[in-house]
Design a protein around this motif. Structure first.
Motif, PDB file in Angstrom:
ATOM      1  N   ALA A 150       8.688 -10.470   6.931  1.00  0.00           N
ATOM      2  CA  ALA A 150       7.122 -10.502   7.473  1.00  0.00           C
ATOM      3  C   ALA A 150       6.661  -9.102   6.970  1.00  0.00           C
ATOM      4  O   ALA A 150       5.708  -8.755   6.466  1.00  0.00           O
ATOM      5  CB  ALA A 150       6.739 -10.681   8.705  1.00  0.00           C
ATOM      6  N   MET A 151       7.554  -8.056   7.319  1.00  0.00           N
ATOM      7  CA  MET A 151       7.128  -6.719   6.976  1.00  0.00           C
ATOM      8  C   MET A 151       7.011  -6.442   5.410  1.00  0.00           C
ATOM      9  O   MET A 151       6.170  -5.687   5.182  1.00  0.00           O
ATOM     10  CB  MET A 151       8.124  -5.646   7.637  1.00  0.00           C
ATOM     11  N   ILE A 152       7.930  -7.276   4.881  1.00  0.00           N
ATOM     12  CA  ILE A 152       7.916  -6.924   3.258  1.00  0.00           C
ATOM     13  C   ILE A 152       6.884  -7.814   2.728  1.00  0.00           C
ATOM     14  O   ILE A 152       6.222  -7.481   1.916  1.00  0.00           O
ATOM     15  CB  ILE A 152       9.237  -7.518   2.563  1.00  0.00           C
ATOM     16  N   ALA A 153       6.257  -8.960   3.351  1.00  0.00           N
ATOM     17  CA  ALA A 153       5.297  -9.734   2.852  1.00  0.00           C
ATOM     18  C   ALA A 153       4.270  -8.801   3.025  1.00  0.00           C
ATOM     19  O   ALA A 153       3.036  -9.130   2.128  1.00  0.00           O
ATOM     20  CB  ALA A 153       5.140 -11.041   3.720  1.00  0.00           C
ATOM     21  N   PHE A 154       3.854  -8.110   4.135  1.00  0.00           N
ATOM     22  CA  PHE A 154       2.750  -7.125   4.169  1.00  0.00           C
ATOM     23  C   PHE A 154       2.596  -6.206   3.161  1.00  0.00           C
ATOM     24  O   PHE A 154       1.277  -5.707   2.913  1.00  0.00           O
ATOM     25  CB  PHE A 154       2.847  -6.595   5.639  1.00  0.00           C
ATOM     26  N   GLN A 155       3.468  -5.857   2.400  1.00  0.00           N
ATOM     27  CA  GLN A 155       3.598  -5.003   1.300  1.00  0.00           C
ATOM     28  C   GLN A 155       3.274  -5.736  -0.146  1.00  0.00           C
ATOM     29  O   GLN A 155       3.294  -5.030  -0.917  1.00  0.00           O
ATOM     30  CB  GLN A 155       4.793  -4.446   1.081  1.00  0.00           C
ATOM     31  N   GLY A 156       2.974  -7.161   0.093  1.00  0.00           N
ATOM     32  CA  GLY A 156       2.500  -7.737  -1.060  1.00  0.00           C
ATOM     33  C   GLY A 156       3.763  -8.259  -1.898  1.00  0.00           C
ATOM     34  O   GLY A 156       3.739  -8.734  -3.046  1.00  0.00           O
ATOM     35  N   LEU A 157       4.829  -8.368  -1.174  1.00  0.00           N
ATOM     36  CA  LEU A 157       6.180  -8.673  -1.990  1.00  0.00           C
ATOM     37  C   LEU A 157       6.770  -9.933  -1.408  1.00  0.00           C
ATOM     38  O   LEU A 157       6.457 -10.161   0.100  1.00  0.00           O
ATOM     39  CB  LEU A 157       7.089  -7.678  -1.964  1.00  0.00           C
ATOM     40  N   THR A 158       7.507 -10.843  -2.175  1.00  0.00           N
ATOM     41  CA  THR A 158       7.988 -11.880  -1.538  1.00  0.00           C
ATOM     42  C   THR A 158       9.585 -11.713  -1.329  1.00  0.00           C
ATOM     43  O   THR A 158      10.238 -11.373  -2.144  1.00  0.00           O
ATOM     44  CB  THR A 158       7.885 -13.153  -2.512  1.00  0.00           C
ATOM     45  N   ALA A 159      10.116 -11.913  -0.217  1.00  0.00           N
ATOM     46  CA  ALA A 159      11.445 -12.103   0.457  1.00  0.00           C
ATOM     47  C   ALA A 159      11.902 -13.343   0.741  1.00  0.00           C
ATOM     48  O   ALA A 159      10.988 -14.303   1.044  1.00  0.00           O
ATOM     49  CB  ALA A 159      11.581 -11.053   1.379  1.00  0.00           C
ATOM     50  N   GLN A 160      13.269 -13.572   0.605  1.00  0.00           N
ATOM     51  CA  GLN A 160      13.749 -14.762   1.052  1.00  0.00           C
ATOM     52  C   GLN A 160      14.799 -14.436   2.273  1.00  0.00           C
ATOM     53  O   GLN A 160      15.532 -13.456   2.223  1.00  0.00           O
ATOM     54  CB  GLN A 160      14.540 -15.249   0.020  1.00  0.00           C
TER      55      GLN A 160
END
Length: 191
Positions: free
Chosen positions: A134-144
């Motif tokens: 979720a923290m990475i998603a707030f930066q506009g990036l997609t993580a798995q």
């Protein structure tokens, strides 16, 4: 010898009067010898200039006395006329028809090039991995989040990618570092 500058009386700001008992400086005499040498040098330079004034006229007279043959006048050309068309002397077309060109191609390896992935964290608890995602998603990036069975148990890895170039992965790692997410590692994609 030491001096006491702190307890010394201040000097007055009035200008000092010259002492009357001091000797007056002797007057300097006019340098006659130096003036005579300078005057002689100036006179010699003037004579030199006077002597060379007629030399250029005499050289012109000598040149005019020698008869030079007059060149024939060139025929008048039309200023609007074009120059003659050049002849074509191209031989490369006939030379290339009989030539063979060999090109050395590097052998392509059969191993596929593997793209890159970036792993930012691994956790024992899945909820912690989801928070990082979720923290990475707030930066506009997609993580798995990937569940991996290892020799020490189950791990939940937070990964980004795949990336075709390492530079693209580095770019996104810098975005995460500016957001305070550090420790991301770039690896080859393993499937």
């Amino acid at each position: 010898m030491t001096r006491d500058y702190a307890n010394r009386k201040p000097r007055s700001t009035k200008p000092r009067k010259p002492r009357s008992n001091s000797k007056a400086a002797p007057k300097k005499r006019f340098p006659v010898v130096v003036a005579a040498i300078a005057l002689l040098g100036l006179a010699g330079f003037g004579y030199f200039l006077w002597s060379i004034t007629g030399s250029s006229d005499q050289a012109e007279v000598v040149e005019t006395q020698v008869e030079q043959p007059k060149p024939k006048p060139a025929p008048k050309k039309d200023p609007d006329a074009l120059p003659p068309k050049p002849k074509d002397e191209w031989t490369y077309q006939t030379e290339l028809e009989n030539k063979q060109v060999e090109v050395d191609l590097p052998e392509q390896s059969t191993a596929p090039t593997r793209p890159y992935q970036m792993q930012c964290a691994s956790f024992r608890v899945e909820s912690q991995a989801d928070e990082m995602k979720a923290m990475i998603a707030f930066q506009g990036l997609t993580a798995q989040v990937r569940k991996v069975q290892g020799s020490s148990g189950t791990w939940y890895k937070v990964v980004l990618g795949p990336y075709d170039t390492k530079r693209a992965a580095e770019r996104q790692r810098h975005v995460l570092q500016r957001a305070g997410i550090n420790g991301c590692q770039i690896w080859f994609w393993e499937g």
